[in-house]
Design an enzyme around this catalytic site. Structure first.
Site, short mmCIF file in Angstrom:
data_model
loop_
_atom_site.label_atom_id
_atom_site.label_comp_id
_atom_site.label_asym_id
_atom_site.label_seq_id
_atom_site.Cartn_x
_atom_site.Cartn_y
_atom_site.Cartn_z
N LYS A 12 0.82 -1.22 0.00
CA LYS A 12 0.00 0.00 0.00
C LYS A 12 0.86 1.27 0.00
O LYS A 12 2.07 1.22 0.30
CB LYS A 12 -0.93 -0.03 1.21
CG LYS A 12 -1.97 -1.16 1.16
CD LYS A 12 -2.99 -1.00 2.28
CE LYS A 12 -4.04 -2.09 2.23
NZ LYS A 12 -5.10 -1.89 3.24
N TYR A 52 -12.46 -2.02 -4.00
CA TYR A 52 -12.97 -2.25 -2.65
C TYR A 52 -14.50 -2.14 -2.59
O TYR A 52 -15.05 -1.83 -1.54
CB TYR A 52 -12.35 -1.24 -1.68
CG TYR A 52 -10.94 -1.58 -1.22
CD1 TYR A 52 -10.69 -2.72 -0.43
CD2 TYR A 52 -9.86 -0.77 -1.53
CE1 TYR A 52 -9.42 -3.02 0.02
CE2 TYR A 52 -8.57 -1.07 -1.08
CZ TYR A 52 -8.36 -2.20 -0.31
OH TYR A 52 -7.09 -2.50 0.15
N ASN A 115 -2.17 0.28 6.83
CA ASN A 115 -1.73 -1.03 7.33
C ASN A 115 -0.84 -1.79 6.35
O ASN A 115 -0.76 -3.01 6.39
CB ASN A 115 -2.93 -1.86 7.80
CG ASN A 115 -3.86 -2.25 6.68
OD1 ASN A 115 -3.70 -1.78 5.55
ND2 ASN A 115 -4.82 -3.10 6.96
N HIS A 118 -2.24 -5.36 1.57
CA HIS A 118 -3.54 -6.01 1.37
C HIS A 118 -3.30 -7.43 0.85
O HIS A 118 -2.36 -7.64 0.07
CB HIS A 118 -4.37 -5.24 0.35
CG HIS A 118 -5.57 -6.00 -0.12
ND1 HIS A 118 -6.74 -6.04 0.60
CD2 HIS A 118 -5.77 -6.80 -1.20
CE1 HIS A 118 -7.61 -6.82 -0.03
NE2 HIS A 118 -7.04 -7.28 -1.13
N GLU A 129 -9.69 -10.21 -7.68
CA GLU A 129 -8.63 -9.21 -7.46
C GLU A 129 -7.46 -9.41 -8.44
O GLU A 129 -6.87 -8.43 -8.90
CB GLU A 129 -8.17 -9.27 -6.00
CG GLU A 129 -9.29 -8.83 -5.06
CD GLU A 129 -8.87 -8.74 -3.61
OE1 GLU A 129 -7.76 -9.19 -3.26
OE2 GLU A 129 -9.66 -8.18 -2.81
P1 CMP Z 1 -7.47 -4.50 3.51
O1 CMP Z 1 -6.92 -5.85 3.81
O2 CMP Z 1 -6.86 -3.77 2.36
O3 CMP Z 1 -9.05 -4.60 3.29
C1 CMP Z 1 -9.92 -3.50 3.51
C2 CMP Z 1 -9.23 -2.37 4.21
O4 CMP Z 1 -10.09 -1.46 4.86
C3 CMP Z 1 -8.37 -2.92 5.34
O5 CMP Z 1 -7.27 -3.61 4.82
C4 CMP Z 1 -8.05 -1.67 6.11
O6 CMP Z 1 -6.98 -0.95 5.55
C5 CMP Z 1 -9.33 -0.90 5.92
N1 CMP Z 1 -10.14 -0.96 7.14
C6 CMP Z 1 -10.74 -2.02 7.67
N2 CMP Z 1 -11.39 -1.68 8.80
C7 CMP Z 1 -11.17 -0.36 8.99
C8 CMP Z 1 -11.57 0.58 9.96
N3 CMP Z 1 -12.33 0.21 11.00
N4 CMP Z 1 -11.16 1.84 9.83
C9 CMP Z 1 -10.40 2.21 8.76
N5 CMP Z 1 -10.00 1.36 7.79
C10 CMP Z 1 -10.37 0.09 7.91
#
Ligand code: CMP
Length: 141
Positions: A12, A52, A115, A118, A129
């Site tokens: 990311k 998403y 984070n 993904h 995906e």
């Molecule tokens: P990802 O694995 O990319 O899948 C969906 C993404 O949404 C997740 O990682 C996080 O980066 C984001 N996400 C999930 N829950 C939350 C939350 N409560 N607040 C903000 N971002 C979130």
């Protein structure tokens, strides 16, 4: 017979900004994922929303799609036995506060949104995906 599985991963924008691309790809190789395809690109907010779409009704959707379109990302098609689950184990929990020691998110993620990585959450999601980012001819044989 061993059944190989494919999954899609994204380094990311936060991890790209931290110069973590090499470290994360090293983790894939050390953990026996075969890289079938890889590219660096930027996606628009609209493309992030398509990727998403399953989260469209979540309160974090607008922020998530802003973030994912905020800079370069690296997308990879990975293959190994049990690739979907093994990648999610290597990534660690979505919220880095809950991520285990030794996981990519423990090392590189700074928040539940920023984070670092993904990974597809199931085999059918992986198919969608992978086809979102790669044409069949781009995947190594
Ligand atoms: P990802 O694995 O990319 O899948 C969906 C993404 O949404 C997740 O990682 C996080 O980066 C984001 N996400 C999930 N829950 C939350 C939350 N409560 N607040 C903000 N971002 C979130």
């Amino acid at each position: 017979m061993k059944t190989l599985q494919r999954t899609l991963t994204i380094v990311k924008p936060d991890a790209v900004r931290k110069n973590a691309i090499g470290d994360i790809i090293e983790q894939f190789e050390k953990n026996h994922f075969r890289i079938l395809a890889m590219k660096m690109l930027e996606i628009s907010k609209h493309q992030a929303a398509q990727f998403y779409a399953v989260h469209a009704n979540r309160p974090f959707f607008n922020s998530l799609t802003d973030f994912m379109s905020s800079g370069p990302i690296v997308v990879l098609a990975l293959e190994k036995e049990n690739a979907v689950a093994d990648l999610r184990k290597l990534m660690g929990a979505t919220n880095p506060a809950n991520a285990e020691e030794g996981t990519i998110r423990k090392k590189w993620a700074s928040s539940i949104e920023h984070n670092a990585i993904h990974g597809s959450d199931a085999e059918d999601t992986a198919r969608f995906e992978l086809s979102f980012f790669f044409a069949g001819y781009e995947l190594a044989q």
